[in-house]
Design an enzyme around this catalytic site. Structure first.
Site, mmCIF file in Angstrom:
data_model
loop_
_atom_site.group_PDB
_atom_site.id
_atom_site.type_symbol
_atom_site.label_atom_id
_atom_site.label_comp_id
_atom_site.label_asym_id
_atom_site.label_seq_id
_atom_site.Cartn_x
_atom_site.Cartn_y
_atom_site.Cartn_z
ATOM 1 N N ASP A 39 -54.225 54.470 112.769
ATOM 2 C CA ASP A 39 -54.824 55.734 112.338
ATOM 3 C C ASP A 39 -54.029 56.408 111.224
ATOM 4 O O ASP A 39 -54.046 57.622 111.060
ATOM 5 C CB ASP A 39 -54.972 56.697 113.523
ATOM 6 C CG ASP A 39 -53.646 56.983 114.209
ATOM 7 O OD1 ASP A 39 -52.641 56.331 113.858
ATOM 8 O OD2 ASP A 39 -53.607 57.863 115.088
ATOM 9 N N HIS A 242 -43.783 37.689 90.408
ATOM 10 C CA HIS A 242 -44.159 38.925 91.087
ATOM 11 C C HIS A 242 -43.370 39.083 92.386
ATOM 12 O O HIS A 242 -43.916 39.407 93.439
ATOM 13 C CB HIS A 242 -45.667 38.961 91.352
ATOM 14 C CG HIS A 242 -46.477 39.134 90.100
ATOM 15 N ND1 HIS A 242 -47.828 38.874 90.035
ATOM 16 C CD2 HIS A 242 -46.123 39.543 88.849
ATOM 17 C CE1 HIS A 242 -48.268 39.109 88.811
ATOM 18 N NE2 HIS A 242 -47.250 39.526 88.075
ATOM 19 N N ASP A 259 -38.525 44.884 86.876
ATOM 20 C CA ASP A 259 -39.828 45.167 86.269
ATOM 21 C C ASP A 259 -40.395 46.358 87.024
ATOM 22 O O ASP A 259 -40.807 46.235 88.182
ATOM 23 C CB ASP A 259 -40.734 43.939 86.387
ATOM 24 C CG ASP A 259 -42.061 44.101 85.647
ATOM 25 O OD1 ASP A 259 -42.487 45.242 85.421
ATOM 26 O OD2 ASP A 259 -42.678 43.069 85.314
ATOM 27 N N ASP A 270 -44.618 50.404 82.129
ATOM 28 C CA ASP A 270 -44.374 49.039 82.615
ATOM 29 C C ASP A 270 -43.228 48.433 81.802
ATOM 30 O O ASP A 270 -43.452 47.899 80.715
ATOM 31 C CB ASP A 270 -45.656 48.212 82.470
ATOM 32 C CG ASP A 270 -45.536 46.801 83.011
ATOM 33 O OD1 ASP A 270 -44.492 46.478 83.610
ATOM 34 O OD2 ASP A 270 -46.483 46.009 82.829
ATOM 35 N N HIS A 349 -46.157 32.971 81.491
ATOM 36 C CA HIS A 349 -47.216 33.977 81.449
ATOM 37 C C HIS A 349 -47.560 34.288 80.000
ATOM 38 O O HIS A 349 -46.991 33.717 79.069
ATOM 39 C CB HIS A 349 -46.770 35.247 82.182
ATOM 40 C CG HIS A 349 -45.426 35.757 81.750
ATOM 41 N ND1 HIS A 349 -45.212 36.403 80.558
ATOM 42 C CD2 HIS A 349 -44.213 35.700 82.366
ATOM 43 C CE1 HIS A 349 -43.944 36.741 80.449
ATOM 44 N NE2 HIS A 349 -43.303 36.313 81.523
ATOM 45 N N HIS A 353 -50.239 42.651 77.802
ATOM 46 C CA HIS A 353 -51.534 43.099 78.330
ATOM 47 C C HIS A 353 -51.729 44.571 77.982
ATOM 48 O O HIS A 353 -50.774 45.301 77.694
ATOM 49 C CB HIS A 353 -51.596 42.904 79.856
ATOM 50 C CG HIS A 353 -50.446 43.537 80.597
ATOM 51 N ND1 HIS A 353 -50.391 44.880 80.881
ATOM 52 C CD2 HIS A 353 -49.306 43.006 81.097
ATOM 53 C CE1 HIS A 353 -49.265 45.149 81.543
ATOM 54 N NE2 HIS A 353 -48.585 44.031 81.676
ATOM 55 N N HIS A 360 -52.308 46.680 84.422
ATOM 56 C CA HIS A 360 -53.015 45.653 83.647
ATOM 57 C C HIS A 360 -54.360 46.274 83.306
ATOM 58 O O HIS A 360 -55.340 46.129 84.029
ATOM 59 C CB HIS A 360 -53.174 44.357 84.449
ATOM 60 C CG HIS A 360 -51.870 43.692 84.742
ATOM 61 N ND1 HIS A 360 -51.561 43.131 85.959
ATOM 62 C CD2 HIS A 360 -50.770 43.505 83.975
ATOM 63 C CE1 HIS A 360 -50.336 42.629 85.926
ATOM 64 N NE2 HIS A 360 -49.845 42.845 84.728
ATOM 65 N N GLU A 383 -43.924 41.237 76.315
ATOM 66 C CA GLU A 383 -42.987 40.848 77.373
ATOM 67 C C GLU A 383 -42.735 39.340 77.426
ATOM 68 O O GLU A 383 -43.116 38.667 78.389
ATOM 69 C CB GLU A 383 -43.495 41.331 78.730
ATOM 70 C CG GLU A 383 -44.962 40.988 79.019
ATOM 71 C CD GLU A 383 -45.398 41.452 80.400
ATOM 72 O OE1 GLU A 383 -44.715 41.129 81.396
ATOM 73 O OE2 GLU A 383 -46.435 42.145 80.468
ATOM 74 N N TYR A 387 -37.852 31.318 82.265
ATOM 75 C CA TYR A 387 -37.571 31.190 83.690
ATOM 76 C C TYR A 387 -37.095 29.773 83.967
ATOM 77 O O TYR A 387 -37.884 28.833 83.926
ATOM 78 C CB TYR A 387 -38.826 31.536 84.500
ATOM 79 C CG TYR A 387 -39.435 32.853 84.066
ATOM 80 C CD1 TYR A 387 -38.978 34.053 84.590
ATOM 81 C CD2 TYR A 387 -40.424 32.883 83.077
ATOM 82 C CE1 TYR A 387 -39.499 35.265 84.154
ATOM 83 C CE2 TYR A 387 -40.951 34.085 82.637
ATOM 84 C CZ TYR A 387 -40.491 35.272 83.181
ATOM 85 O OH TYR A 387 -41.001 36.475 82.736
ATOM 86 N N ARG A 404 -36.732 38.369 81.427
ATOM 87 C CA ARG A 404 -37.919 38.961 80.796
ATOM 88 C C ARG A 404 -37.506 40.282 80.163
ATOM 89 O O ARG A 404 -36.703 41.023 80.732
ATOM 90 C CB ARG A 404 -39.055 39.184 81.815
ATOM 91 C CG ARG A 404 -40.334 39.724 81.202
ATOM 92 C CD ARG A 404 -41.549 39.579 82.129
ATOM 93 N NE ARG A 404 -41.475 40.328 83.364
ATOM 94 C CZ ARG A 404 -41.277 39.773 84.570
ATOM 95 N NH1 ARG A 404 -41.089 38.450 84.674
ATOM 96 N NH2 ARG A 404 -41.224 40.508 85.664
ATOM 97 N N GLU A 406 -39.470 43.567 78.446
ATOM 98 C CA GLU A 406 -40.822 44.121 78.298
ATOM 99 C C GLU A 406 -40.755 45.558 77.811
ATOM 100 O O GLU A 406 -40.073 46.394 78.389
ATOM 101 C CB GLU A 406 -41.565 44.068 79.637
ATOM 102 C CG GLU A 406 -42.952 44.673 79.610
ATOM 103 C CD GLU A 406 -43.638 44.588 80.958
ATOM 104 O OE1 GLU A 406 -44.878 44.633 80.998
ATOM 105 O OE2 GLU A 406 -42.928 44.482 81.989
#
Length: 440
Positions: A39, A242, A259, A270, A349, A353, A360, A383, A387, A404, A406
């Site tokens: 609940d 992710h 990130d 971002d 990737h 974006h 996104h 970005e 890897y 990365r 970005e």
């Protein structure tokens, strides 16, 4: 703090109305609360399209637009309810919503079914986003069925259903001055959060403590929630794109990839930065890092009116391919490796974006099957990343490293503005900040 005025939301509705067919109606639903457990509910987050057109932040509301009508915009929302408000918080109510949010007419949600029959009957075209909310789909399909099944009562269902999202999403792709001001502020808050995390990082701390530093800073600056699940991946965890477990201990000698961005008045920042846990890059880490940084810098050259994301990505891939060749991570002929997109083994990737109300964000990347060129008012991320997992065949000194970088960029008439440029990203800047030992 910058705020988007209610008059701008009204102007957006008018722009959408002007694009709709004659004798048409659009129905746009708000989000509903989502159960977290038993609940209790997750913190409510409004549907981005609905918010874009209304600025109204309560669940289960419905917006109806009818071009050419004396009442072109109608809102249905929860009515005032003293008992419910004692338990769950104050409601705006349909009476206040009309004046405060500049709608031509408003009704309580309890009148939705009856009023929709009147508002939709006889219209030739229904604009609707089918498939977003299953329960509301059921209401709309039931409404259409009832209109079709009782023609003797003078009711008539729309003959055509059109997806309303392409119209809204094309509008959302181009940010207004007030949207840009909010996003600039969100980026500034997020940038300072990343700098705080850099200062805090040290061997023995945890990934989730860095996450906490970021979220605390966001909230204290008026951005209560992150725009998405914050990623804090140290060591080989950075190679999980992710990764959100954020549960490991930071180890001396590892890099950590963060990130993260805040959400401010619905708009997302971002940012990604990668830095050494102990404040000092190793030679191998620095070599890989500088490849990614150079890839981003050359990609920026294409961010201008008339530029293309695919060309920016090609420029970045050229840098990464040559860099990986120089380090012996790739072997062979440069041109052949480019033709094979060999660097994609380590660059998993796309380059970026759209960014806005969604991290996104919406907006077509192609028009008439052709890639669309950048235009002023677009906001996107750039970005690049590399890897190199522990399981890769790369030389051992590069294994377990994920990087990365970005930033968030606004396309301007002259080129672009980097909204997140204040976060250090050269090796010397990062090392200087981390060794300053001041928390902010």
């Amino acid at each position: 703090m910058v705020e988007i005025q209610k008059s701008e939301f009204k102007a957006r509705r008018e722009r959408l109305l002007a694009q709709m067919d004659e004798n048409s109606v659009a129905i746009i639903a708000a989000a509903s609360e989502v159960t977290r457990s038993r609940d209790t509910e997750y913190a409510f987050r409004q549907d981005s399209d609905f918010f874009y057109l209304t600025g109204f932040n309560e669940p289960d509301a419905v917006l109806v637009l009818i071009p050419g009508s004396d009442t072109p915009s109608t809102l249905f929302c929860r009515d005032k309810d003293p008992l419910a408000e004692v338990w769950h918080g104050r409601r705006i109510g349909f009476a206040a919503a009309k004046s405060d949010y500049l709608f031509e007419q408003t009704f309580a949600l309890s009148e939705l079914s009856a009023q929709l029959t009147t508002l939709v009957s006889g219209k030739q075209v229904l604009y609707y986003a089918q498939g977003v909310y299953a329960a509301f789909d059921g209401q709309i399909f039931s409404l259409l069925a009832s209109l079709r099944n009782v023609p003797k009562q003078g009711n008539k269902a729309p003959a055509t259903i059109k997806d309303v999202r392409p119209l809204i999403h094309e509008m959302r792709l181009f940010k207004s001055p007030s949207e840009i001001a909010v996003m600039r502020q969100a980026c500034d808050i997020s940038a300072k959060g990343h700098m705080r995390a850099m200062r805090f990082a040290r061997p023995g701390a945890t990934e989730y403590q860095l996450e906490a530093e970021l979220h605390h800073h966001y909230a204290m600056q008026g951005a209560r929630y992150p725009a998405y699940g914050t990623i804090v991946g140290s060591g080989d965890n950075a190679n999980i794109l992710h990764y959100t477990d954020n549960s490991d201990v930071l180890k001396n000698g590892d890099l950590v990839l963060i990130d993260s961005g805040c959400e401010l008045q619905g708009y997302a920042a971002d940012i990604t930065r990668t830095f050494p846990v102990n404040g000092k890059f190793s030679d191998a880490q620095a070599a890989l890092y500088n490849i990614v940084l150079q890839a981003q810098q050359v990609a920026f050259n294409e961010i201008k009116p008339g530029g293309y994301l695919s060309q920016a990505n090609k420029l970045a891939m050229q840098v990464m391919t040559q860099g990986l060749l120089d380090l012996g991570i790739l072997t062979g002929d440069f041109e052949q490796l480019m033709a094979q997109q060999a660097c994609k083994e380590f660059y998993l990737h796309g380059l970026g974006h759209w960014l806005g109300l969604d991290v996104h964000d919406v907006g077509d990347y192609k028009q008439n099957d052709q890639e669309r060129a950048f235009q002023p008012g677009m906001v996107l991320t750039i970005e690049p990343g590399l890897y190199i997992s522990k399981d890769s065949a790369a030389p051992q000194q590069y294994q377990g490293i994920g990087i990365r970088i970005e930033d968030n960029v606004l396309v301007t008439a002259q080129g672009f503005e980097n909204l997140t440029a204040s976060v250090p990203k050269t090796i010397s800047e990062i090392e200087a900040l981390m060794q300053s030992n001041t928390h902010g």
